[in-house]
Scaffold this active site. Structure first.
Site, short mmCIF file in Angstrom:
data_model
loop_
_atom_site.label_atom_id
_atom_site.label_comp_id
_atom_site.label_asym_id
_atom_site.label_seq_id
_atom_site.Cartn_x
_atom_site.Cartn_y
_atom_site.Cartn_z
N ASP A 213 115.96 4.32 -64.12
CA ASP A 213 116.62 3.95 -62.86
C ASP A 213 116.27 4.93 -61.75
OD1 ASP A 213 118.01 5.95 -64.30
OD2 ASP A 213 119.78 5.64 -63.07
N ARG B 280 118.03 12.98 -60.86
CA ARG B 280 119.37 13.50 -61.15
C ARG B 280 119.63 13.50 -62.66
NH1 ARG B 280 121.97 8.27 -58.27
NH2 ARG B 280 122.04 6.86 -60.05
N ASP B 281 120.86 13.74 -63.04
CA ASP B 281 121.22 13.81 -64.46
C ASP B 281 121.44 12.40 -65.01
OD1 ASP B 281 123.43 13.44 -62.85
OD2 ASP B 281 124.80 14.51 -64.19
N GLU B 282 120.35 11.63 -65.01
CA GLU B 282 120.42 10.26 -65.51
C GLU B 282 119.06 9.91 -66.11
OE1 GLU B 282 122.39 6.04 -64.08
OE2 GLU B 282 122.48 7.80 -62.81
N ASP C 93 118.15 -2.91 -63.74
CA ASP C 93 117.11 -2.48 -62.81
C ASP C 93 115.75 -3.00 -63.27
OD1 ASP C 93 119.40 -0.70 -62.99
OD2 ASP C 93 118.42 0.53 -61.48
N GLU D 106 118.18 3.88 -53.63
CA GLU D 106 119.17 3.22 -54.47
C GLU D 106 120.14 2.39 -53.63
OE1 GLU D 106 122.28 4.49 -58.03
OE2 GLU D 106 121.63 5.99 -56.58
N HIS E 252 114.50 4.76 -56.39
CA HIS E 252 115.18 3.78 -57.22
C HIS E 252 114.52 2.44 -56.93
CE1 HIS E 252 119.00 4.57 -59.41
NE2 HIS E 252 119.09 3.25 -59.49
#
Length: 908
Positions: free
Chosen positions: A479, A483-485, A492, A757, A778
């Site tokens: 996605d 970041r922390d993902e 998506d 995003e 994104h």
């Protein structure tokens, strides 16, 4: 005189050969000369080069041999002459294939011009390890006690070679990530191997040809490991040890000598282990490298490892090991600093000019123990300061500790960052551009599509779509990359798939990912929100996200023409539909946790209230019907007639329930939003008599918002398609070209170099949206690319012509464009559409690949004045006029390049 005649004959012979059809671009399993194939019936494909128009294949012959020179001896397989125009996905049907062996093949074809081609160049593939006992290597882990920060292990083995090597193949995988060397040189060009899969069920291994990496005498293998996805800090909440707490290696080297003898060097208890300069490495946090602890020459022969620890032999399973077909992550574009400056807060910043995914390589000279910190960010705040709040708890920092003295070069090994800007701390002296280089890393899929126009803002949007793909197609379709993902969100991926399949060859990439979707699918059929799944058990079953199980396989089949994806995923598709059915009452899916039209334009004002909010269960009902329809389509292709009958009945009941629950008698939807009409129309939820008025309501809604969209992740991909389908293409162009928020071009006006995003990640006043969820890379809203390619440029599949065997070329002229060009590499070769307005003429140039046929829509009401390559269209013997409509003429053409000149009047 005789010499001249001979030369003339040779020249004519060369010209004749070049004019004839040729066979080229041989692939096995969609790959060029692949290693590590574990499919016992690999598929062969090829393309044709033909100078003559309307060239088709009538028959083919394939030969497979065990050596490059063995085609005139005993063959493993010879098809003989097969009467068929099929040139893609032809399964091997010869003698049984053996583990580790290399096989060679070539093909020739008969065309419809009465010609037999010469044999193609020889292609090859090499089999992987096919059974568990083909693996002689043992799993090994470091033999020392690990420190809390988990420094990257170094594993090594020395061995002797006293013969000449004919061939050598390395098979490698790990729990964690690995970088392998032989005699101090990196094996291959891949990064983040073995890649990310549902590790407890499917673990990939890679295969490398290392034949030329040895020296006579002592040799050394060295492998460094990183925690990676397997056990590193990862997932929402920054958990660790998701798949296990160990870090381990499986390495097998098979050597064949010129005298015919063989030898195998395996990971086993004889290896040594230690740690080196990489003191910690995590995906979100970044990497810490202390050059003072570097073990120089550790992967070369004669290195002194007497103080190293041994290793632990482990009993981890080998029956889950699978070959790697998807293209691994490799290095790509390099960027030098665009600008070096100091922020108002006094930070030293480098701007690379592009939001990319990868890392920075830096050269530095300093004192022993000096610490350099490289922090990463996508944007600056409105005051021009370094901004990282949107990274949440991801540090995204690489720390380098110098050994001092000479110039040193640093870059990470097992982490990556999403960034345009870096902040340098601890750097003494002036920052010089030549000392810094940003490198983009992404899965090495072939570039297949391009799109350019006369509008520079749209060209930048296209650039942003492409870089959104590059940054998020890093072994899985993530996605976001910063970041922390960085997770494989299913929603998506499914909304972006058709755009992705135009831009890159994503077939093997998504075959792998869909198998992981099925592997992580719950017994009740529900599909997890992310794949591979690293979230809690309840994070599953959302409409529009779980429907990736049906939408992606069907669209893969359309794009690539390979029925195997439907065969492989059919049970998963069926399980997902049956799950929805189990959650439904009276054929209505009105329970469960749904994301709905994620991140739609949420406006609340006195006039319209919450008019952009679409009922989540209305959305769920639409996707329920869509998944059932795709399951029916798949069952028809696979000959599952009982399923076709049963699910057709269910589909009608679902649509009847939708009408009763969510629409008025005149076709208004209860939510009265753009997304509600878009989904109802795109998925054919309404009867024919209600569709046009629903489309009119959609158009009126768009006008009420001053020609702005209000859709989110699920409505946006289909918005312009629906408008075009119901004769509102001009309105679709207006939306595409809208520059103010919310719109596709608004981020472009804010200097975006990737897709955001949120529609307003940076607000008109320069402030930011909520930092908890505000990625600037994104790809979901980049799904507009599909409409630009298939409608504006007009390149699409015609009817049942899956894989672009039959092609539709239907460009739409509109907006402020006077020029649009698109190229796409289909499975059969290059397809293009190029239209340009020149005064009172519209020039349309198109290229159609051999072995296909195209239906071209010419925007004209009559044949008068239309020429092709300077000749009247009506007089052409190579083009068939198949249909005359009110505003277009449809012609049928075979392969070749066509140039149409059409009388045209600009719209006012």
């Amino acid at each position: 005189m005789i010499k001249r005649i001979i030369l003339l004959c040779l020249f004519l012979q060369i010209v004749t050969v070049k004019a004839q059809t040729q066979v080229t671009s041989l692939t096995t399993e969609g790959l060029t000369n692949p290693l590590g194939i574990d499919n016992l019936q690999p598929h062969f494909s090829w393309q044709l080069i033909a100078k003559q128009r309307n060239t088709m294949q009538l028959a083919y012959e394939i030969k497979v041999a065990e050596s490059e020179t063995g085609f005139n001896k005993d063959l493993l397989w010879s098809t003989g002459k097969v009467i068929s125009d099929q040139s893609i996905h032809i399964p091997y049907g010869g003698k049984p294939l053996e583990a580790g062996k290399r096989y060679y093949w070539q093909v020739r074809i008969w065309d419809n011009k009465g010609k037999l081609t010469t044999w193609s160049n020889v292609a090859y593939w090499q089999m992987g390890l096919l059974k568990e006992n083909d693996w002689q290597a043992q799993w090994i882990s470091p033999g020392y006690a690990e420190e809390n920060d988990r420094p990257s292990p170094l594993l090594r083995k020395e061995f002797k070679i006293n013969k000449k090597v004919k061939s050598a193949t390395a098979y490698i995988t790990a729990h964690g990530l690995y970088e392998a060397q032989i005699n101090g040189k990196k094996i291959g060009d891949k990064y983040f191997t073995p890649g990310w899969t549902s590790y407890k069920k499917r673990l990939q291994y890679q295969v490398y040809d290392v034949s030329d990496m040895f020296i006579n005498g002592n040799n050394a293998i060295g492998v460094m490991l990183g925690s990676g996805w397997y056990r590193g800090y990862f997932s929402l909440g920054n958990f660790k040890d998701i798949y296990g707490s160990d870090i381990s290696l499986l390495f097998q080297l098979n050597i064949t000598y010129t005298d015919g003898s063989t030898e195998t060097i395996n990971s086993d208890g004889s290896w040594k282990s230690s740690t080196g300069a990489v003191r910690s490495s995590n995906i979100y946090a970044g990497e810490v490298i202390d050059a003072r602890l570097e073990k120089i020459g550790w992967a070369t022969p004669e290195f002194n490892d007497k103080d190293w620890s041994g290793v632990k032999v482990q009993s981890f399973p080998k029956n889950i090991l699978i070959g790697t077909y998807n293209e691994s992550v490799t290095r790509h574009e390099k960027f030098i600093p665009k600008k070096i400056f100091t922020t108002p807060k006094g930070d030293q910043i480098i701007d690379f000019g592009q939001n990319l995914v990868g890392w920075v390589t830096l050269k530095v000279k300093g004192e022993v123990g000096q610490k350099i910190t490289v922090s990463h960010a996508e944007v600056l705040d409105k005051d021009g300061n370094f901004y990282t709040e949107n990274l949440r708890i991801a540090k995204a920092q690489d720390i380098y500790i110098l050994k001092g003295g000479k110039q040193e070069t640093f870059e990470p090994h097992f982490t990556w960052h999403g960034f345009r800007y870096v902040k340098l701390e601890g750097f003494s002296g002036e920052l010089k551009p030549e000392d810094f280089e940003a490198c983009a890393l992404y899965s090495n899929m072939e570039k297949t599509g391009s799109f350019t126009t006369s509008n520079e803002l749209i060209n930048q949007l296209q650039h942003n779509i492409e870089w959104g793909l590059k940054g998020n197609f890093l072994d899985v379709p993530t996605d976001c990359p910063q970041r922390d993902e960085r997770l494989g969100w299913t929603g998506d991926a499914q909304v972006f798939f058709r755009t992705a399949s135009f831009l890159r060859g994503v077939n093997n990439f998504f075959v792998k990912w869909m198998k992981d979707l099925a592997a992580d699918q719950f017994p009740d059929g529900s599909v997890t929100h992310v794949v591979p799944n690293v979230l809690a058990d309840f994070e599953r079953g959302s409409s529009g996200w779980g429907d990736a199980a049906t939408i992606i396989p069907w669209n893969m089949y359309l794009a690539y023409g390979d029925k195997r994806i439907l065969e492989t995923q059919y049970q998963s598709m069926k399980n997902w539909v049956n799950y929805i059915q189990s959650q439904s009452k009276n054929n209505l899916w009105k329970q469960g946790r749904h994301f709905g039209d994620w991140l739609f334009y949420n406006v609340q004002d006195d006039l319209f209230g919450d008019s952009a909010i679409t009922n989540k269960y209305l959305i769920a009902q639409c996707f329920y019907a869509h998944s059932v329809q795709l399951l029916i389509n798949t069952a028809e292709v696979l000959g599952r007639n009982d399923d076709v009958k049963g699910y057709n009945l269910l589909l009608q009941e679902i649509k009847d329930a939708f009408l009763n629950e969510y629409t008025t008698a005149n076709g208004a939807t209860v939510s009265d939003t753009q997304t509600s009409y878009v989904l109802a129309l795109h998925f054919d939820m309404l009867p024919e008599k209600l569709r046009q008025q629903a489309a009119d309501r959609l158009a009126a809604n768009i006008r009420r918002y001053d020609t702005h969209l209000t859709t989110g992740f699920l409505g946006t991909p289909y918005l312009c398609h629906v408008l075009s389908r119901f004769n509102y293409t001009d309105l679709a162009f207006e939306l595409l070209l809208q520059k103010t928020y919310p719109s596709w071009l608004y981020p472009v006006t804010k200097d975006a170099t990737t897709i955001w995003e949120r529609w307003d990640g940076i607000k008109p006043d320069g402030s930011f949206e909520n930092s908890d969820m505000n990625s600037f890379n994104h790809y979901a809203y980049g799904a507009i690319g599909d409409w630009m390619y298939r409608v504006v440029a007009g390149l699409d599949i015609e009817g049942d012509g899956i894989g672009y065997k039959k092609i539709r070329i239907h460009p739409h002229i509109g907006g402020d464009f006077n020029y649009v060009s698109a190229d796409y590499k289909t499975p059969y070769g290059k397809l293009s559409s190029n239209w340009k307005i020149n005064g009172n003429k519209l020039n349309l140039k198109t290229e159609i690949p051999p072995n296909t046929v195209a239906y071209i829509n010419i925007p004209a009401s009559s044949l008068e004045g239309i020429t092709e390559s300077g000749k009247n269209l009506s007089a052409s013997k190579e083009i068939e006029i198949v249909e005359k409509k009110e505003n277009s003429i449809v012609v049928k053409a075979g392969s070749g390049i066509y140039e149409f000149s059409i009388p045209y009047t600009m719209k006012k």
